[in-house]
Design an enzyme around this catalytic site. Structure first.
Site, short mmCIF file in Angstrom:
data_model
loop_
_atom_site.label_atom_id
_atom_site.label_comp_id
_atom_site.label_asym_id
_atom_site.label_seq_id
_atom_site.Cartn_x
_atom_site.Cartn_y
_atom_site.Cartn_z
N LEU A 285 6.35 -106.62 59.75
CA LEU A 285 5.54 -106.00 58.46
C LEU A 285 5.03 -107.75 57.93
O LEU A 285 5.85 -108.50 58.08
CB LEU A 285 6.64 -105.53 57.32
N ASP A 286 4.15 -107.91 56.75
CA ASP A 286 3.79 -108.86 56.71
C ASP A 286 4.56 -109.49 55.61
O ASP A 286 5.63 -108.78 54.99
CB ASP A 286 2.37 -108.48 55.48
N LYS A 287 4.43 -110.95 55.81
CA LYS A 287 5.47 -111.79 55.38
C LYS A 287 5.92 -110.70 53.66
O LYS A 287 7.10 -110.79 53.19
CB LYS A 287 5.27 -112.79 54.64
N ARG B 92 -4.24 -103.04 53.50
CA ARG B 92 -4.67 -103.89 52.62
C ARG B 92 -5.59 -104.20 52.28
O ARG B 92 -7.01 -104.29 52.23
CB ARG B 92 -4.21 -105.12 53.05
#
Length: 309
Positions: free
Chosen positions: A137-139, A242
Site C-alpha cells: 500500500l502507498d505510504k 489514484r
C-alpha cells in the site's frame, strides 16, 4: 540499488525450469526461483514460463534479480493493528504515513521493521529486502495488508494476486460528482514519460511502456461537492486507483501528486483506504474476507461534508 539482470543458457533437457535455475544459481533456493518466476522476473526465450515447464535444452533465460538493501533489516517494536493471524499469515490494518518495507530513504520505521519485532521467524521469508511482503500500500494509504509468515504461504498468496483471485475494496473520496453510479475504468498504466516519478494512463499507440489496468467504481455516497466511491481494482498497478480517478476527472481528495497541489479541505493525506480484502487461506484454501473501518481522521473529514440533495 538498481535491479540486476542475468542471462543464462539452460542445457538441461527434460528438467523443470525452477530446478534448472536453482542448479545454475547456487545462491538461490528452488523456492526463491519459483518466486521470481511467479513475479514475472524470469523470461524463457523472451517469454514468461511456468516453474513446471520442461526444458528442451538450449533455451536462453533472462532473470531480473531485485536489488537488496545493503544491511539487514532491524526489528523495531511498534503498535500493530492485527486483524487476523494464523500460522501462515498476518492481516494488518496499516495506518497512513507508514511505509510498508525498507527502501532507499526509508531504512527504518517501516511496517516490516515492526512485524519483524512481533514475528521474528519472518526474517528471510521472501528475501532480506521485503520479508513476508505479498503486496503493498502507498505510504499515505491506510488499510488492510496481508503478510506471509513462510515461503510456502508467500508463494501461494503471490499466485492468487497474479491470477487476480484476490478481492480488494478501497474507499476513496473524490472531487466532484462522479457519473455514472457505476463504471469500469479500463486504461493502461505506465511510467509518465514526462515525469518518471509518477504513473500515468498511456494512450494507445504511444511508445511508452504500459500494462493493462482495470478498476470497477461504484458510488457509495454523494455530497455537495464530493463523492465517496467504492473502488475495486481488477489489476494491481502502481498508484492504479489514484491514476485512474485523476484520468477520469475525479482526483482523490488530498492527493497532491495526481490531484490538487493546494488542498482546501483540511485532509492531511489522500483519502484512500483499503477497506476490504478477500483471500484464500494457505492452510486450507478457505476463502476469508476481512474488513477495516475508516480511520478516525477520514470519518471526521466526511462529517464536515453536506450530503447532496
Amino acid at each position: 540499488m538498481s535491479d540486476r539482470q542475468i542471462v543464462l543458457t539452460l542445457n538441461q533437457p527434460g528438467e523443470r525450469l525452477d530446478r534448472a535455475l536453482a542448479s545454475k544459481l547456487p545462491d538461490l533456493s528452488r523456492v526463491q526461483c519459483q518466486r521470481l518466476i511467479i513475479q514475472g522476473r524470469v523470461k524463457l526465450d523472451g517469454a514468461p514460463a511456468k516453474a513446471s515447464r520442461r526444458l528442451e535444452g538450449g533455451e536462453q533465460v533472462t532473470i531480473d534479480l531485485p536489488a537488496l538493501l545493503p544491511a539487514d533489516i532491524r526489528a523495531e517494536p511498534m503498535p500493530l493493528d492485527i486483524r487476523y493471524e494464523d500460522r501462515d499469515i498476518l492481516v494488518v490494518n496499516k495506518p497512513a504515513g507508514l511505509v510498508v518495507h525498507p527502501s532507499p530513504g526509508h531504512d527504518s520505521g517501516t511496517l516490516v521493521n515492526g512485524i519483524l519485532a512481533y514475528c521474528p521467524q519472518l526474517e528471510g521469508v521472501g528475501g532480506k529486502r521485503r520479508p513476508g511482503v505479498v503486496h503493498r500500500l502507498d505510504k499515505d494509504t491506510s488499510g488492510l495488508i496481508v503478510i506471509a509468515k513462510s515461503d510456502r504461504a508467500l508463494l501461494y498468496l503471490q499466485q492468487q494476486f497474479k491470477e487476480r483471485q484476490v478481492g480488494k475494496r478501497y474507499l476513496a473520496l473524490v472531487e466532484g460528482h462522479f457519473r455514472p453510479d457505476e463504471a469500469l475504468i479500463d486504461a493502461p498504466i505506465g511510467r509518465d514519460p514526462g515525469n518518471r516519478k509518477r504513473m500515468a494512463v498511456i494512450a494507445p499507440g504511444s511508445s511508452a511502456v504500459s500494462r493493462p489496468a482495470q478498476t470497477l467504481i461504484r458510488v457509495e455516497q454523494r455530497y455537495e461537492e464530493h463523492t465517496l466511491l467504492d473502488c475495486r481494482p481488477r489489476t494491481g498497478r502502481t498508484h492504479q486507483i489514484r491514476v485512474h480517478l485523476s484520468y477520469a476527472g475525479y482526483p482523490i481528495v488530498g492527493d497532491r501528486v495526481y490531484g490538487r497541489r493546494r488542498q482546501q479541505n483540511g485532509v492531511a493525506r489522500h483519502f484512500l483506504h483499503a477497506a476490504g480484502l478477500t483471500i484464500r487461506r494457505p492452510s486450507d484454501k478457505r476463502e476469508m474476507e476481512f474488513e477495516a473501518e475508516l480511520p478516525a481522521e477520514l470519518e471526521a473529514a466526511l462529517a464536515t461534508l453536506k450530503p447532496a440533495n
